[in-house]
Write an enzyme that holds these catalytic residues in place. Structure first.
Site, PDB file in Angstrom:
ATOM      1  N   GLY A  56     -12.253   3.782   6.517  1.00 27.03           N
ATOM      2  CA  GLY A  56     -12.390   5.524   6.223  1.00 27.03           C
ATOM      3  C   GLY A  56     -12.022   5.845   7.768  1.00 27.03           C
ATOM      4  O   GLY A  56     -11.075   5.710   8.419  1.00 27.03           O
ATOM      5  N   GLU A  57     -13.155   6.512   8.251  1.00 24.85           N
ATOM      6  CA  GLU A  57     -13.100   7.105   9.650  1.00 24.85           C
ATOM      7  C   GLU A  57     -14.352   6.525  10.437  1.00 24.85           C
ATOM      8  O   GLU A  57     -15.481   7.087  10.245  1.00 24.85           O
ATOM      9  CB  GLU A  57     -12.794   8.499   9.546  1.00 24.85           C
ATOM     10  CG  GLU A  57     -12.521   9.262  10.950  1.00 24.85           C
ATOM     11  CD  GLU A  57     -11.248   8.664  11.259  1.00 24.85           C
ATOM     12  OE1 GLU A  57     -10.362   8.568  10.808  1.00 24.85           O
ATOM     13  OE2 GLU A  57     -11.603   8.274  12.594  1.00 24.85           O
ATOM     14  N   SER A  58     -13.919   5.910  11.516  1.00 22.84           N
ATOM     15  CA  SER A  58     -15.256   5.149  11.836  1.00 22.84           C
ATOM     16  C   SER A  58     -15.991   6.301  12.882  1.00 22.84           C
ATOM     17  O   SER A  58     -17.309   6.083  12.959  1.00 22.84           O
ATOM     18  CB  SER A  58     -14.845   3.951  12.877  1.00 22.84           C
ATOM     19  OG  SER A  58     -13.983   4.620  13.929  1.00 22.84           O
ATOM     20  N   CYS A  88     -11.766  -2.426   8.365  1.00 23.78           N
ATOM     21  CA  CYS A  88     -11.413  -1.445   9.194  1.00 23.78           C
ATOM     22  C   CYS A  88     -12.142  -0.502   9.868  1.00 23.78           C
ATOM     23  O   CYS A  88     -12.889  -1.006  10.906  1.00 23.78           O
ATOM     24  CB  CYS A  88     -10.284  -0.638   8.259  1.00 23.78           C
ATOM     25  SG  CYS A  88      -8.908   0.204   9.011  1.00 23.78           S
ATOM     26  N   ILE A 148      -4.118   0.223   7.338  1.00 21.71           N
ATOM     27  CA  ILE A 148      -4.023   1.609   7.522  1.00 21.71           C
ATOM     28  C   ILE A 148      -4.667   2.167   8.700  1.00 21.71           C
ATOM     29  O   ILE A 148      -5.725   2.101   8.959  1.00 21.71           O
ATOM     30  CB  ILE A 148      -4.510   2.183   6.171  1.00 21.71           C
ATOM     31  CG1 ILE A 148      -4.052   1.667   4.771  1.00 21.71           C
ATOM     32  CG2 ILE A 148      -4.487   3.865   6.333  1.00 21.71           C
ATOM     33  CD1 ILE A 148      -4.999   2.010   3.634  1.00 21.71           C
ATOM     34  N   ARG A 149      -4.018   2.668   9.458  1.00 24.91           N
ATOM     35  CA  ARG A 149      -4.234   3.035  10.783  1.00 24.91           C
ATOM     36  C   ARG A 149      -5.434   1.919  11.298  1.00 24.91           C
ATOM     37  O   ARG A 149      -6.544   2.447  11.945  1.00 24.91           O
ATOM     38  CB  ARG A 149      -4.859   4.422  10.947  1.00 24.91           C
ATOM     39  CG  ARG A 149      -4.036   5.517  10.451  1.00 24.91           C
ATOM     40  CD  ARG A 149      -4.262   6.892  10.294  1.00 24.91           C
ATOM     41  NE  ARG A 149      -5.468   6.920   9.562  1.00 24.91           N
ATOM     42  CZ  ARG A 149      -6.821   7.157   9.819  1.00 24.91           C
ATOM     43  NH1 ARG A 149      -7.120   7.717  10.887  1.00 24.91           N
ATOM     44  NH2 ARG A 149      -7.731   7.115   8.879  1.00 24.91           N
ATOM     45  N   HIS A 184      -7.657  -3.855   4.593  1.00 22.96           N
ATOM     46  CA  HIS A 184      -8.385  -3.515   3.470  1.00 22.96           C
ATOM     47  C   HIS A 184      -8.431  -4.223   2.345  1.00 22.96           C
ATOM     48  O   HIS A 184      -7.572  -4.443   1.604  1.00 22.96           O
ATOM     49  CB  HIS A 184      -7.945  -2.102   2.915  1.00 22.96           C
ATOM     50  CG  HIS A 184      -8.291  -0.885   3.826  1.00 22.96           C
ATOM     51  ND1 HIS A 184      -9.081   0.105   3.728  1.00 22.96           N
ATOM     52  CD2 HIS A 184      -7.573  -0.629   5.015  1.00 22.96           C
ATOM     53  CE1 HIS A 184      -9.142   0.867   4.469  1.00 22.96           C
ATOM     54  NE2 HIS A 184      -8.389   0.539   5.674  1.00 22.96           N
ATOM     55  N   GLU A 186     -10.005  -4.696  -0.053  1.00 24.79           N
ATOM     56  CA  GLU A 186     -10.341  -3.930  -1.516  1.00 24.79           C
ATOM     57  C   GLU A 186      -9.088  -3.411  -2.049  1.00 24.79           C
ATOM     58  O   GLU A 186      -8.997  -3.136  -3.165  1.00 24.79           O
ATOM     59  CB  GLU A 186     -11.204  -2.899  -1.239  1.00 24.79           C
ATOM     60  CG  GLU A 186     -10.778  -1.430  -0.811  1.00 24.79           C
ATOM     61  CD  GLU A 186     -10.726  -1.648   0.708  1.00 24.79           C
ATOM     62  OE1 GLU A 186     -10.860  -2.631   1.337  1.00 24.79           O
ATOM     63  OE2 GLU A 186     -10.477  -0.508   1.402  1.00 24.79           O
TER      64      GLU A 186
HETATM   65  N1  GLN Z   1      -8.442   4.489  12.414  1.00 25.75           N
HETATM   66  C1  GLN Z   1      -9.616   4.667  11.396  1.00 25.75           C
HETATM   67  C2  GLN Z   1     -10.839   4.834  12.875  1.00 25.75           C
HETATM   68  O1  GLN Z   1     -10.719   4.670  13.767  1.00 25.75           O
HETATM   69  C3  GLN Z   1      -9.745   3.461  10.767  1.00 25.75           C
HETATM   70  C4  GLN Z   1      -8.741   3.612   9.771  1.00 25.75           C
HETATM   71  C5  GLN Z   1      -9.141   2.721   8.151  1.00 25.75           C
HETATM   72  O2  GLN Z   1     -10.246   2.577   8.180  1.00 25.75           O
HETATM   73  N2  GLN Z   1      -8.123   2.571   7.464  1.00 25.75           N
HETATM   74  O3  GLN Z   1     -11.808   4.826  12.175  1.00 25.75           O
END
Ligand code: GLN
Length: 205
Positions: A56-58, A88, A148-149, A184, A186
Site C-alpha cells: 500500500g503506502e509505507s 512491498c 507495483i511501485r 505482491h 497476494e
Molecule cells: N511505493 C510504496 C511505498 O513506498 C509501496 C508500493 C506498494 O506497496 N505497492 O510505500
C-alpha cells in the site's frame, strides 16, 4: 488440543482483502481450519499468532506509531517470534533502514528486519510490472511476481537469507520468523508465500 492458526492482516491500509482471500485459499489447500482476522486495533494483536503487513503506502502504515501503541505491540510480538510476512510497503515498514531523500526523512519503520530499502526504486516507466523468477526454497522454477511501485532491497545483514532474486536484484528475504517481499504475492496465481507463513506459524504452536 492444538491451538488454531490465527493470521492477522494489518487492516490499516492497502491490499487487505486480497491477503484475506489468499490466506483462506492457503488454509483450504493445506486443509486446516484456521482463522484470518483483519486487525484494526492494537489490542487485537494479542490474539493472533501470525501477521501480514500488506502493500500500500509505507508512509501511511508508518503513521500508526504516532496514533497508538500499535507499533510497539507489533514489534514486541515479532521479537517474541510471531511469524510475519511484509509485502512491498510492508517490507519497507519492517526494514531497519531506508535510503533517505527529502520526502521521507520522518518515515517511521519497525526496524525488525535487517535490510536497507529504497522506496519506488524500480523507476517511473516500470511503476508496475510482472516478472518471472525462481524460488529455490519452495522448489519453484517460475514464480510470477507482481511489482507495483516496488521497493529495492539495497543491502541485507549477514543473518538475512535470500529467498528470491530477479536478475541481480534481491526481491524476497527471510530473517528467522520474518519474511519480506518486494512484490505482491497476494496478486500472483499461487498462495505459496501464504502457505509458508502458515507453516511457520504451525511450528510455533
Ligand atoms: N511505493 C510504496 C511505498 O513506498 C509501496 C508500493 C506498494 O506497496 N505497492 O510505500
Amino acid at each position: 488440543m492444538m491451538k488454531k492458526v490465527n493470521i492477522g492482516i494489518l487492516g490499516v491500509q492497502g491490499d487487505v482483502e486480497e491477503h484475506v482471500a489468499s490466506i483462506k485459499s492457503a488454509f483450504h489447500e493445506i486443509t486446516i481450519d484456521g482463522i484470518v482476522s483483519v486487525i484494526k486495533y492494537p489490542e487485537e494483536i494479542d490474539s493472533i499468532n501470525g501477521l501480514i503487513i500488506p502493500g500500500g503506502e509505507s508512509t501511511s502504515i508508518g503513521k500508526l506509531s504516532n496514533v497508538s501503541d500499535f507499533h510497539s505491540s507489533i514489534k514486541k510480538k515479532i521479537t517474541q517470534g510471531m511469524p510475519v510476512l511484509g509485502t512491498c510497503a510492508g517490507l519497507i515498514f519492517l526494514s531497519n533502514q531506508i535510503v533517505q531523500n527529502s520526502s521521507n526523512t520522518s518515515q517511521k519503520l519497525l526496524g525488525s528486519l535487517d535490510i536497507e530499502t529504497e522506496r519506488n526504486a524500480f523507476g517511473r516507466q516500470h511503476e508496475s510490472f510482472q516478472s518471472e523468477f525462481p524460488i529455490p526454497k519452495f522448489g519453484l522454477d517460475k514464480f510470477t511476481g507482481v511489482f507495483i511501485r516496488a521497493p529495492r532491497i539495497r543491502s541485507i545483514g549477514s543473518n538475512v537469507e535470500i529467498l528470491a532474486k530477479l536478475n541481480d536484484e534481491i526481491v524476497a528475504v527471510k530473517q528467522g520468523n520474518i519474511i519480506g517481499t518486494c512484490f505482491h504475492p497476494e496478486l500472483s496465481n499461487t498462495v505459496i508465500f501464504h502457505k509458508y507463513l502458515i507453516e511457520l506459524v504451525r511450528e510455533t504452536l
